[in-house]
Design an enzyme around this catalytic site. Sequence first.
Site, PDB file in Angstrom:
ATOM      1  N   LYS A 157     -42.027 -33.249 -55.770  1.00  0.00           N
ATOM      2  CA  LYS A 157     -41.669 -31.926 -55.267  1.00  0.00           C
ATOM      3  C   LYS A 157     -40.752 -32.070 -54.056  1.00  0.00           C
ATOM      4  O   LYS A 157     -41.195 -32.439 -52.975  1.00  0.00           O
ATOM      5  CB  LYS A 157     -42.907 -31.131 -54.845  1.00  0.00           C
ATOM      6  CG  LYS A 157     -42.534 -29.670 -54.585  1.00  0.00           C
ATOM      7  CD  LYS A 157     -43.506 -28.935 -53.679  1.00  0.00           C
ATOM      8  CE  LYS A 157     -43.165 -29.064 -52.221  1.00  0.00           C
ATOM      9  NZ  LYS A 157     -41.900 -28.442 -51.822  1.00  0.00           N
TER      10      LYS A 157
ATOM     11  N   GLY B 172     -43.426 -35.680 -44.108  1.00  0.00           N
ATOM     12  CA  GLY B 172     -43.323 -34.332 -43.556  1.00  0.00           C
ATOM     13  C   GLY B 172     -44.125 -34.234 -42.276  1.00  0.00           C
ATOM     14  O   GLY B 172     -44.370 -35.241 -41.598  1.00  0.00           O
TER      15      GLY B 172
ATOM     16  N   CYS C 134     -37.735 -37.922 -37.925  1.00  0.00           N
ATOM     17  CA  CYS C 134     -39.041 -38.215 -37.310  1.00  0.00           C
ATOM     18  C   CYS C 134     -38.966 -39.434 -36.402  1.00  0.00           C
ATOM     19  O   CYS C 134     -39.888 -39.686 -35.631  1.00  0.00           O
ATOM     20  CB  CYS C 134     -40.106 -38.376 -38.377  1.00  0.00           C
ATOM     21  SG  CYS C 134     -39.579 -39.475 -39.686  1.00  0.00           S
TER      22      CYS C 134
ATOM     23  N   GLU D  92     -43.108 -32.403 -31.100  1.00  0.00           N
ATOM     24  CA  GLU D  92     -41.863 -32.909 -31.672  1.00  0.00           C
ATOM     25  C   GLU D  92     -40.761 -31.851 -31.537  1.00  0.00           C
ATOM     26  O   GLU D  92     -40.953 -30.707 -31.944  1.00  0.00           O
ATOM     27  CB  GLU D  92     -42.131 -33.223 -33.150  1.00  0.00           C
ATOM     28  CG  GLU D  92     -41.258 -34.283 -33.709  1.00  0.00           C
ATOM     29  CD  GLU D  92     -41.676 -34.689 -35.123  1.00  0.00           C
ATOM     30  OE1 GLU D  92     -42.523 -34.016 -35.743  1.00  0.00           O
ATOM     31  OE2 GLU D  92     -41.131 -35.689 -35.602  1.00  0.00           O
TER      32      GLU D  92
ATOM     33  N   ALA E 132     -38.312 -30.628 -50.967  1.00  0.00           N
ATOM     34  CA  ALA E 132     -38.442 -29.478 -50.061  1.00  0.00           C
ATOM     35  C   ALA E 132     -37.626 -28.298 -50.584  1.00  0.00           C
ATOM     36  O   ALA E 132     -36.543 -28.474 -51.151  1.00  0.00           O
ATOM     37  CB  ALA E 132     -37.958 -29.857 -48.671  1.00  0.00           C
TER      38      ALA E 132
ATOM     39  N   GLU F 152     -46.006 -40.364 -44.221  1.00  0.00           N
ATOM     40  CA  GLU F 152     -45.002 -40.579 -43.170  1.00  0.00           C
ATOM     41  C   GLU F 152     -44.919 -39.267 -42.424  1.00  0.00           C
ATOM     42  O   GLU F 152     -44.320 -38.315 -42.905  1.00  0.00           O
ATOM     43  CB  GLU F 152     -43.639 -40.924 -43.787  1.00  0.00           C
ATOM     44  CG  GLU F 152     -43.592 -42.217 -44.547  1.00  0.00           C
ATOM     45  CD  GLU F 152     -43.735 -43.446 -43.673  1.00  0.00           C
ATOM     46  OE1 GLU F 152     -43.701 -43.313 -42.429  1.00  0.00           O
ATOM     47  OE2 GLU F 152     -43.917 -44.527 -44.229  1.00  0.00           O
TER      48      GLU F 152
ATOM     49  N   TRP G  16     -36.967 -31.862 -45.948  1.00  0.00           N
ATOM     50  CA  TRP G  16     -35.568 -31.453 -46.065  1.00  0.00           C
ATOM     51  C   TRP G  16     -34.622 -32.299 -45.206  1.00  0.00           C
ATOM     52  O   TRP G  16     -33.416 -32.187 -45.335  1.00  0.00           O
ATOM     53  CB  TRP G  16     -35.417 -29.978 -45.667  1.00  0.00           C
ATOM     54  CG  TRP G  16     -36.064 -29.660 -44.344  1.00  0.00           C
ATOM     55  CD1 TRP G  16     -37.299 -29.107 -44.160  1.00  0.00           C
ATOM     56  CD2 TRP G  16     -35.549 -29.910 -43.034  1.00  0.00           C
ATOM     57  NE1 TRP G  16     -37.591 -29.000 -42.822  1.00  0.00           N
ATOM     58  CE2 TRP G  16     -36.527 -29.489 -42.101  1.00  0.00           C
ATOM     59  CE3 TRP G  16     -34.357 -30.452 -42.538  1.00  0.00           C
ATOM     60  CZ2 TRP G  16     -36.362 -29.597 -40.715  1.00  0.00           C
ATOM     61  CZ3 TRP G  16     -34.187 -30.557 -41.164  1.00  0.00           C
ATOM     62  CH2 TRP G  16     -35.174 -30.133 -40.277  1.00  0.00           C
TER      63      TRP G  16
HETATM   64  P1  ADP Z   1     -41.212 -29.493 -42.051  1.00  0.00           P
HETATM   65  O1  ADP Z   1     -41.972 -28.875 -40.935  1.00  0.00           O
HETATM   66  O2  ADP Z   1     -40.355 -30.635 -41.657  1.00  0.00           O
HETATM   67  O3  ADP Z   1     -40.551 -28.524 -42.987  1.00  0.00           O
HETATM   68  P2  ADP Z   1     -43.427 -29.737 -43.831  1.00  0.00           P
HETATM   69  O4  ADP Z   1     -44.536 -30.712 -43.648  1.00  0.00           O
HETATM   70  O5  ADP Z   1     -43.718 -28.294 -43.649  1.00  0.00           O
HETATM   71  O6  ADP Z   1     -42.281 -30.272 -42.908  1.00  0.00           O
HETATM   72  O7  ADP Z   1     -42.782 -29.909 -45.250  1.00  0.00           O
HETATM   73  C1  ADP Z   1     -42.587 -31.134 -45.880  1.00  0.00           C
HETATM   74  C2  ADP Z   1     -42.808 -30.966 -47.361  1.00  0.00           C
HETATM   75  O8  ADP Z   1     -44.155 -30.526 -47.576  1.00  0.00           O
HETATM   76  C3  ADP Z   1     -41.926 -29.921 -48.024  1.00  0.00           C
HETATM   77  O9  ADP Z   1     -41.595 -30.365 -49.330  1.00  0.00           O
HETATM   78  C4  ADP Z   1     -42.822 -28.708 -48.060  1.00  0.00           C
HETATM   79  O10 ADP Z   1     -42.451 -27.804 -49.067  1.00  0.00           O
HETATM   80  C5  ADP Z   1     -44.146 -29.374 -48.374  1.00  0.00           C
HETATM   81  N1  ADP Z   1     -45.326 -28.558 -48.049  1.00  0.00           N
HETATM   82  C6  ADP Z   1     -45.481 -27.609 -47.098  1.00  0.00           C
HETATM   83  N2  ADP Z   1     -46.707 -27.055 -47.154  1.00  0.00           N
HETATM   84  C7  ADP Z   1     -47.372 -27.683 -48.149  1.00  0.00           C
HETATM   85  C8  ADP Z   1     -48.702 -27.572 -48.718  1.00  0.00           C
HETATM   86  N3  ADP Z   1     -49.587 -26.734 -48.252  1.00  0.00           N
HETATM   87  N4  ADP Z   1     -49.001 -28.386 -49.755  1.00  0.00           N
HETATM   88  C9  ADP Z   1     -48.108 -29.262 -50.229  1.00  0.00           C
HETATM   89  N5  ADP Z   1     -46.863 -29.406 -49.754  1.00  0.00           N
HETATM   90  C10 ADP Z   1     -46.492 -28.647 -48.734  1.00  0.00           C
END
Ligand code: ADP
Length: 485
Positions: free
Chosen positions: A180, A233, A289, A386, A182, A255, A156
């Site tokens: 997909k 993420g 990041c 972080e 966020a 990343e 996001w």
């Molecule tokens: P943040 O902590 O910055 O929100 P995330 O790693 O949780 O970062 O999220 C980054 C992306 O990964 C988002 O699009 C989130 O919806 C997606 N995401 C979170 N959990 C999962 C999962 N188990 N499988 C696939 N994608 C995921």
Amino acid sequence: MLQKSSPFMKQANLINGEWVGADSGKTIDVINPATGLKIGTVPNSGKAETRRAIDAAAEAFKTWRKTSVLERAKMMRKLHDAILDNQDALAELLTLEQGKSLFESRGEVGMSAAYILWYAEEARRTYGDIVPSPWADRRILVTKEPVGVIGAITPWNFPSSMLARKIGPALAAGCTAVVKPATQTPYSGLVWGALCEEAGIPKGVVNILTGSASEIGGEITSNPLVRKITFTGSTEIGKILIKQAADTVKKVSMELGGNAPFIVFDDADVDRAVQGAMIAKFRNSGQTCVCTNRFLVQSGIYDTFIEKFAAATQKLKVGDGLETGTEQGPLIDEKAVAKVEEFVADAKQKGGKVVTGGKRHALGGSFYEPTIISDAKEDMLFTKEEIFGPVAPVYKFETEQEAIDLANNTEFGLASYFYTRDLGRVFRVSEGLKYGMVGVNEGMITTVEAPFGGVKESGLGKEGGHQGIEDYLDTKYVCVGGLGL
Ligand code: ADP
């Protein structure tokens, strides 16, 4: 104000060229972090919709891979133009769902366009090799081919440009994509579908869907038709995706998180360092990041740096990103503020001193004051974790080696920064830092021409530069024999 009828605010998935809802009809609310108010909804999709999107991408791949590279590059240039022609509307959409200032949003959208243009150009340079053959009657050809369907999952904090870095090289290489975005910031992702349509990119080449992260992510990582996963993420989720992708041996680019050090040596130009510190810390309210997580400042310049850094920080205008003059918007949500609060409380309890800020902003909601904490120590939470918020811990060091050791004492290795006027030190320190990226006397170094990416637990692979397309290509060796002598 952007209207819900805006062609850019897509509240549906794009699957095989059709804008559709979730099978269940269920939706997820999207909230403006500056006001806490609902902006609209997006589909709450799951496995079945993802499978259809992957099937559509696999079908589209059959023709897209054969589209001439020149034609692909032309469509990408149209996509670039479509982004820039609508830069203001796209920036507004981004600010509305993400919170950053309009100035930063315009910059991000500009960056998205720049990535697309860069990869439209790189598309034509995916050269192979003709290798001198050890056999008189055979020739060795090495070619590059698109890997196939790619799955892209984005965060996001840069909902537009993180997709540009993935869609750009994918389209250029001849891959098709299932994306997909966020859940917090889906519109800046879904709008890529409308932009691709405007650019004439055929149906099924780019499919975008929103919904359950684990269901969509689970299908993308396990479906054998998907040949590559690209993710931006957290390290935590990145590790899950790498494990899930292992069963079908997909390529992965990751990343992930960072813990950027920003080192200021005694011999630095302190005003330049402060200028760099502001952008390296407070850009996007500290939610990038590559944002500085730890300021390491040499003892001789420590007090001066803090004084000037605090003066600049106090001038930051906090507010709704849509308002003119806002420099720092809200944090993405309440959870992000709670984390920052926890870090600040922990630091205070362990002897950290709040130089400026240190609490929620008077604006309420998820606004937090730009904060500096001096006397930071190794045992404080933000040394290892972080922050992802507008908090700047400042540590003191004595020697060059100590600074390098402190900087490297983390499992992360994304961006790092240091300030010095000593040429020898420039090389010693940049070679000593175990990081994928180093800014020397610069606080913001991201550009489409350079390879962005980390080492250690910050990730795998590069985005941007000529390197960024490699992960979307397979290398094929063709041996042509029986040629006679
Ligand atoms: P943040 O902590 O910055 O929100 P995330 O790693 O949780 O970062 O999220 C980054 C992306 O990964 C988002 O699009 C989130 O919806 C997606 N995401 C979170 N959990 C999962 C999962 N188990 N499988 C696939 N994608 C995921």
